[in-house]
Design a protein around this motif. Sequence first.
Motif, PDB file in Angstrom:
ATOM      1  N   ASP A   1     -75.900  -0.853  -0.347  1.00 50.94           N
ATOM      2  CA  ASP A   1     -75.303  -1.466   1.053  1.00 50.94           C
ATOM      3  C   ASP A   1     -73.821  -1.602   1.110  1.00 50.94           C
ATOM      4  OD1 ASP A   1     -75.065  -3.444  -0.750  1.00 50.94           O
ATOM      5  OD2 ASP A   1     -75.759  -5.171   0.770  1.00 50.94           O
ATOM      6  N   ASN A   2     -73.052  -1.168   0.101  1.00 53.14           N
ATOM      7  CA  ASN A   2     -71.526  -1.329   0.024  1.00 53.14           C
ATOM      8  C   ASN A   2     -71.209   0.086   0.059  1.00 53.14           C
ATOM      9  OD1 ASN A   2     -69.009  -1.817  -0.572  1.00 53.14           O
ATOM     10  ND2 ASN A   2     -69.761  -3.609  -1.459  1.00 53.14           N
ATOM     11  N   LEU A   3     -70.096   0.431   0.780  1.00 51.48           N
ATOM     12  CA  LEU A   3     -69.375   1.559   0.945  1.00 51.48           C
ATOM     13  C   LEU A   3     -68.266   2.073  -0.310  1.00 51.48           C
ATOM     14  CD1 LEU A   3     -69.401   4.427   2.694  1.00 51.48           C
ATOM     15  CD2 LEU A   3     -67.469   3.221   3.989  1.00 51.48           C
ATOM     16  N   PHE A   4     -68.293   0.961  -0.765  1.00 49.66           N
ATOM     17  CA  PHE A   4     -67.028   0.953  -2.206  1.00 49.66           C
ATOM     18  C   PHE A   4     -67.790   0.804  -3.367  1.00 49.66           C
ATOM     19  CE2 PHE A   4     -65.159  -0.927   1.647  1.00 49.66           C
ATOM     20  CZ  PHE A   4     -64.076  -0.170   1.990  1.00 49.66           C
ATOM     21  N   ALA A   5     -67.302   2.081  -4.191  1.00 48.25           N
ATOM     22  CA  ALA A   5     -67.697   1.980  -5.478  1.00 48.25           C
ATOM     23  C   ALA A   5     -67.008   1.017  -6.540  1.00 48.25           C
ATOM     24  CB  ALA A   5     -67.827   3.366  -6.142  1.00 48.25           C
ATOM     25  N   ILE A   6     -67.539   0.431  -7.317  1.00 43.69           N
ATOM     26  CA  ILE A   6     -66.744  -0.113  -8.413  1.00 43.69           C
ATOM     27  C   ILE A   6     -66.962   0.619  -9.562  1.00 43.69           C
ATOM     28  CG2 ILE A   6     -66.895  -2.325  -9.647  1.00 43.69           C
ATOM     29  CD1 ILE A   6     -68.477  -3.417  -7.362  1.00 43.69           C
ATOM     30  N   VAL A   7     -65.229   0.559 -10.367  1.00 46.96           N
ATOM     31  CA  VAL A   7     -65.238   1.499 -11.432  1.00 46.96           C
ATOM     32  C   VAL A   7     -65.384   0.322 -12.709  1.00 46.96           C
ATOM     33  CG1 VAL A   7     -63.678   2.651 -13.020  1.00 46.96           C
ATOM     34  CG2 VAL A   7     -63.545   3.190 -10.459  1.00 46.96           C
ATOM     35  N   LEU A   8     -66.563   0.716 -13.475  1.00 49.56           N
ATOM     36  CA  LEU A   8     -66.597  -0.324 -14.891  1.00 49.56           C
ATOM     37  C   LEU A   8     -65.620   0.167 -15.925  1.00 49.56           C
ATOM     38  CD1 LEU A   8     -70.641  -0.343 -14.797  1.00 49.56           C
ATOM     39  CD2 LEU A   8     -68.946  -1.819 -13.641  1.00 49.56           C
ATOM     40  N   LEU A   9     -65.519   1.375 -16.101  1.00 53.14           N
ATOM     41  CA  LEU A   9     -64.602   1.617 -17.134  1.00 53.14           C
ATOM     42  C   LEU A   9     -64.309   3.197 -17.065  1.00 53.14           C
ATOM     43  CD1 LEU A   9     -66.145   2.872 -19.998  1.00 53.14           C
ATOM     44  CD2 LEU A   9     -66.829   0.754 -19.957  1.00 53.14           C
ATOM     45  N   LYS A  10     -63.368   3.699 -17.983  1.00 50.82           N
ATOM     46  CA  LYS A  10     -63.058   5.042 -17.819  1.00 50.82           C
ATOM     47  C   LYS A  10     -62.787   5.467 -19.459  1.00 50.82           C
ATOM     48  CE  LYS A  10     -61.446   8.948 -16.434  1.00 50.82           C
ATOM     49  NZ  LYS A  10     -60.099   9.436 -15.878  1.00 50.82           N
ATOM     50  N   GLN A  11     -63.484   6.412 -19.836  1.00 53.98           N
ATOM     51  CA  GLN A  11     -63.424   7.197 -21.189  1.00 53.98           C
ATOM     52  C   GLN A  11     -62.867   8.297 -21.061  1.00 53.98           C
ATOM     53  OE1 GLN A  11     -67.183   6.413 -23.069  1.00 53.98           O
ATOM     54  NE2 GLN A  11     -67.947   8.383 -22.496  1.00 53.98           N
ATOM     55  N   ALA A  12     -62.798   9.005 -22.463  1.00 52.17           N
ATOM     56  CA  ALA A  12     -61.981  10.150 -22.497  1.00 52.17           C
ATOM     57  C   ALA A  12     -62.974  11.434 -22.313  1.00 52.17           C
ATOM     58  CB  ALA A  12     -61.126  10.169 -23.665  1.00 52.17           C
ATOM     59  N   THR A  13     -64.259  11.003 -22.719  1.00 45.40           N
ATOM     60  CA  THR A  13     -65.148  12.133 -22.867  1.00 45.40           C
ATOM     61  C   THR A  13     -66.149  11.921 -21.561  1.00 45.40           C
ATOM     62  OG1 THR A  13     -66.198  10.826 -24.425  1.00 45.40           O
ATOM     63  CG2 THR A  13     -64.916  12.201 -25.559  1.00 45.40           C
ATOM     64  N   ALA A  14     -66.899  13.101 -21.313  1.00 49.64           N
ATOM     65  CA  ALA A  14     -67.933  13.223 -20.168  1.00 49.64           C
ATOM     66  C   ALA A  14     -69.078  12.429 -20.688  1.00 49.64           C
ATOM     67  CB  ALA A  14     -68.419  14.532 -20.040  1.00 49.64           C
ATOM     68  N   VAL A  15     -69.738  11.685 -19.734  1.00 50.37           N
ATOM     69  CA  VAL A  15     -71.028  11.074 -19.711  1.00 50.37           C
ATOM     70  C   VAL A  15     -72.103  12.142 -19.768  1.00 50.37           C
ATOM     71  CG1 VAL A  15     -72.325   9.195 -18.742  1.00 50.37           C
ATOM     72  CG2 VAL A  15     -69.927   9.164 -18.771  1.00 50.37           C
ATOM     73  N   ARG A  16     -73.035  11.639 -20.613  1.00 49.14           N
ATOM     74  CA  ARG A  16     -74.317  12.347 -20.689  1.00 49.14           C
ATOM     75  C   ARG A  16     -75.605  11.573 -20.265  1.00 49.14           C
ATOM     76  NH1 ARG A  16     -75.768  15.689 -26.042  1.00 49.14           N
ATOM     77  NH2 ARG A  16     -77.628  15.552 -25.121  1.00 49.14           N
ATOM     78  N   CYS A  17     -75.356  10.109 -20.832  1.00 47.87           N
ATOM     79  CA  CYS A  17     -76.414   9.167 -20.702  1.00 47.87           C
ATOM     80  C   CYS A  17     -75.763   7.876 -20.512  1.00 47.87           C
ATOM     81  CB  CYS A  17     -77.485   9.266 -21.807  1.00 47.87           C
ATOM     82  SG  CYS A  17     -79.033   8.086 -21.623  1.00 47.87           S
ATOM     83  N   LEU A  18     -76.486   6.864 -19.716  1.00 48.47           N
ATOM     84  CA  LEU A  18     -75.973   5.457 -19.588  1.00 48.47           C
ATOM     85  C   LEU A  18     -77.125   4.683 -19.472  1.00 48.47           C
ATOM     86  CD1 LEU A  18     -73.438   5.938 -16.562  1.00 48.47           C
ATOM     87  CD2 LEU A  18     -72.804   5.330 -18.558  1.00 48.47           C
ATOM     88  N   ASP A  19     -76.849   3.375 -19.926  1.00 48.17           N
ATOM     89  CA  ASP A  19     -77.980   2.331 -19.700  1.00 48.17           C
ATOM     90  C   ASP A  19     -77.063   1.009 -19.838  1.00 48.17           C
ATOM     91  OD1 ASP A  19     -80.130   1.109 -18.956  1.00 48.17           O
ATOM     92  OD2 ASP A  19     -80.975   1.154 -20.904  1.00 48.17           O
TER      93      ASP A  19
END
Length: 1176
Positions: free
Chosen positions: A503-521
Amino acid sequence: MRAVLTWRDKAEQCIYDLAFKPDGMQLILAAGNRLLVYDTSDGTLLQPLKGHKDTVYCVAYAKDGKRFASGSADKSVIIWTSKLEGILKYTHNDSIQCVSYNPVTHQLASCSSSDFGLWSPEQKSVTKHKSNSKITCCSWTNDGQYLALGMFNGIISIRNKNGEEKVKIERPGGSLSPIWSICWNPSSRWESFWMNRESEDAEEVNVNRYFQEIPSTLKSAVYSSQGSEAEEEEPEEEDDSPRDDNSEEHNDILAVADWGQKLSFYQLSGKQIGKDRSLNFDPCCLSYFTKGEYILLGGSDKQVSLFTKDGVRLGTVGEQNSWVWTCKVKPDSNYVVVGCQDGTISFYQLIFSTVHGLYKDRYAYRDSMTDVIVQHLITEQKVRIKCKELVKKIAIYKNRLAIQLPEKILIYELYSDDSSDMHYRVKEKIVKKFECNLLVVCADHIILCQEKRLQCLSFSGVKEREWQMESLIRYIKVIGGPPGREGLLVGLKNGQILKIFVDNLFAIVLLKQATAVRCLDMSASRNKLAVVDENDTCLVYDIHTKELLFQEPNANSVAWNTQCEDMLCFSGGGYLNIKASTFPVHQQKLQGFVVGYNGSKIFCLHVFSMSAVEVPQERKKRGETNNDLFLADVFSYQGKFHEAAKLYKRSGHENLALDMYTDLRMFEYAKDFLGSGDPKETKMLITKQADWARNINEPKAAVEMYISAGEHIKAIEISGDHGWVDTLIDIARKLDKAEREPLLMCAYYFKKLDNPGYAAETYLKIGDLKSLVQLHVETQRWDEAFALGEKHPEFKDDIYVPYAQWLAENDRFEEAQKAFHKAGRQREAVRVLEQLTHNAVVESRFNDAAYYYWMLSMQCLDIAQDPAQKDVMLDKFRHFQHLAELYHGYHAIQRYTEEPFSFHLPETLFNISRFLLHSLTKDTPLGISKVNTLFTLAKQSKALGAYKLARHAYDKLQGLQIPARFQKSIELGSLTIRSKPFHDSEELVPLCYRCSTNNPLLNNLGNVCINCRQPFVFSASSYEVLHLVEFYLEEGITDEEAVSLIDLEAPRHKRENKWQEITSNNSQTLRLDETMDSMGDDDPFTAKLSFEQGGSEFVPVVVNRSVLRSMSRRDVLIKRWPPPLQWQYFRSLLPDASITMCPSCFQMFHSEDYELLVLQHTCCPYCRRRIDDSSS
């Protein structure tokens, strides 16, 4: 599903048909009037086959892979072998349209425009049946009982093996819809799905209805209550097919494609299954996959389409530039080959991707491309939802399920909130075509991911909001929240991780790392974030501080425990890794990906199979009542070791307390705990302490502890490995001689560390003389070994055999032979000599060969003392003596012919060549050349005036193969010798000293007198005939008596001058200082020499005691052979000329020659016996 082009080729003519060899290795194509054979692995054209005179329309391979058949417009059918050889040809009255092999009997059906024929390899004959219409296609049932024929007039005729029509199917289009391709489904296990397919509702199905649709006998085969396959059974249903003896007739399903642009399915009975499916193109080819799950269709639409087994189109395999006339699947694979009108052959690989979704304990996945199965991972319940269209995407969340089809998205919901409920019903339909990479469903929305963009749609299809990302979206997951306000976790290719609320138009950046993401939890409390990057590293962050808490390698997926904050698991490299808080990672083997972790269950996906792995969370077992033991474990884990030790002792588990202290290396506490207890326990404790010292690389301390604990072997092992010789000496000297094992280990390390003296001392201590001998042998301390062998003869073999081998390895073969002989290993001694002899002959060292043969003969004489081997060994002795004499003489011939300068007088070479020719009456030994011998004889005969003999030698040479280097000399000699007189010089003629007969230079009898047959005695240097006559003793006279009688020297004549006799250990010489009167006629021995002229038998000279008594010791030479040989006696008839005999080899020489040779060689020239300076 996507198709990847593997290889492509272009033929010159249209490809009408093709067939795979059953093993899939070869592909046969019908192109023009030829067959083309391809290697399927890389598209290499192996061989074109010519045999037809017109266009080839069809080709088929037998199921057993032994032969294939082709049919052509030239009205002929050719049978080919798998080796691509044509073996049979038969004809029809019209062009051949199709051929098909019976899968069971390998009977061949060939169909033409007016008839069809059945040919079998057993009968070697063709049975033909008329047809009232052109047959365009044919196909056998799986059991080989029935043949279906597709006609140009729209009729399908089903015939039995004899060609009789059993079922006739008339299509509604008639001749306007010619049947162009038919094929029986190769699998019969899915027939139950056809029965009620018209009454199914694909958009609302529940688990009860699903199991009603599947016959009870198949229920366990498809999905049992445990979710695994059980034994298959065929359904028991009423038989209404034309077959009389088979109850499975309704299992056969025939797919029919006609030029009315329809695809239809029929049972064997002729009953149609379902309705016709419109194709919108003219089909030219139809074929099933090996297991019957998919159908391939190609035709006028210039492409090959993939259909399900019930006719639902799934997609395009490959677009072409012209009509597709044939397409087939490679057996037991996902490879498809396509043949076109323009001659293009294309080979594709079909890749079927996994389409699935997971939320907590519910897993949904695509099955058979058009079905969705929802599996409850805890209860193992499953439900199938049949969509009758290609399922493109699946998303599941709590009680929601979203399925994307080609033209719509279906939203399902559960009937109730019960966690085990599996009843789904349709909630909404969004009838719209969407293109997306990922699909997510929430309580009231669906989320579509399109590369960098996320769209949120309501269930009515209205777009409510959209998010644009900086990079490609690699991963998206719903992490829960209130209905309509759920949170999404999004990972990008640039390493950015965001949290988005629906319900929110704005995304929240949790963190930024140097390598591409394959999986999250995200963890259960939303405080920690686990990320798997493109380098297969699992990284765990604190969400609030952005701090990297830890990282682990070799990860492909990760999941947090939904019930425990600090537990996560990740998979990779064939292992499942479980990490709790800061404790080390626990590993166990696992194939696949971790997709969820709920309580004590970890959910893993391997290929298409989801499994649950049970992970125990508690230590205390049910029924365990010993609280002291349990509390002791708790205290030990908390670091309260002394309290734990007391509890262990109280519960009667002192050993656990000791294990705890020793594991913690608290040895002093362990000793205090033991006190003055059992000495065995104390010894065990010291041993453990020593083990620890050894492990932490404190070997000196470990050795001391092991010695104090009585663990001598371990102490010796460490000392030996570290090369501490002094420590080993101390241990060895302190040990009792009864402790053999540690002492033997000490000796082993002394040897290894190159201290043989201490090893010998150790072996002596324990009285192991055999090992001591082996030590001396291994260290090549031969003097000590020989000394030990003198004291203990039983070790003679153990010393002399290795010594001989060592000598042989160091090229001291003669000494090796003597050592073998000394060790009593006569066989090895003889073998070494034989090898030496052979080598000497091969290398043209004939002097050495003579010496070795003499040694061999003496060895045989030594062995002949054994009565069992006497005769054989004496034969060998005489043979080897003969060879020694031949090679000794031939040495001079070889040097004369091969070397530029001669070392011998012409008379010597003349005598040697005559001696050799007279000796070589039978076989010529290896290495001795008759050409060289005759060449030498011819040259020396000519030089010495023996012209007759020279001419004979040259004549003999003409009959032999002459080396090129002698050719010119021999031809010139043969011519010039004819200018010489045809007689020999009288000075050269040999005289027999027994009968005074002049013998010819060339004697047919050999080296014996032609008159009295007395064997000549030759000098071993000049090879002149010596003035010696051999005589024999009268029966009854022993050798000792004979010598004593000769030594008496009874006087016969008073001599004016005395003989000078020189006798030594090495030689016996008769020398006349001044001339003496010739012997009178009254010499009894001379009287014995009388011989009648012309006798053919040799009569030896036999003497009695009176004759022996009359002989002078100076005139007699005796060969004192060892037993079992008799001594040989020779009388010199010209005492003026001195003769010397070697006492070792018994060879005779003119004394002057012998002395000269001894000065040159310091040994006997024949047997090489050393001559001392004093006796020379």
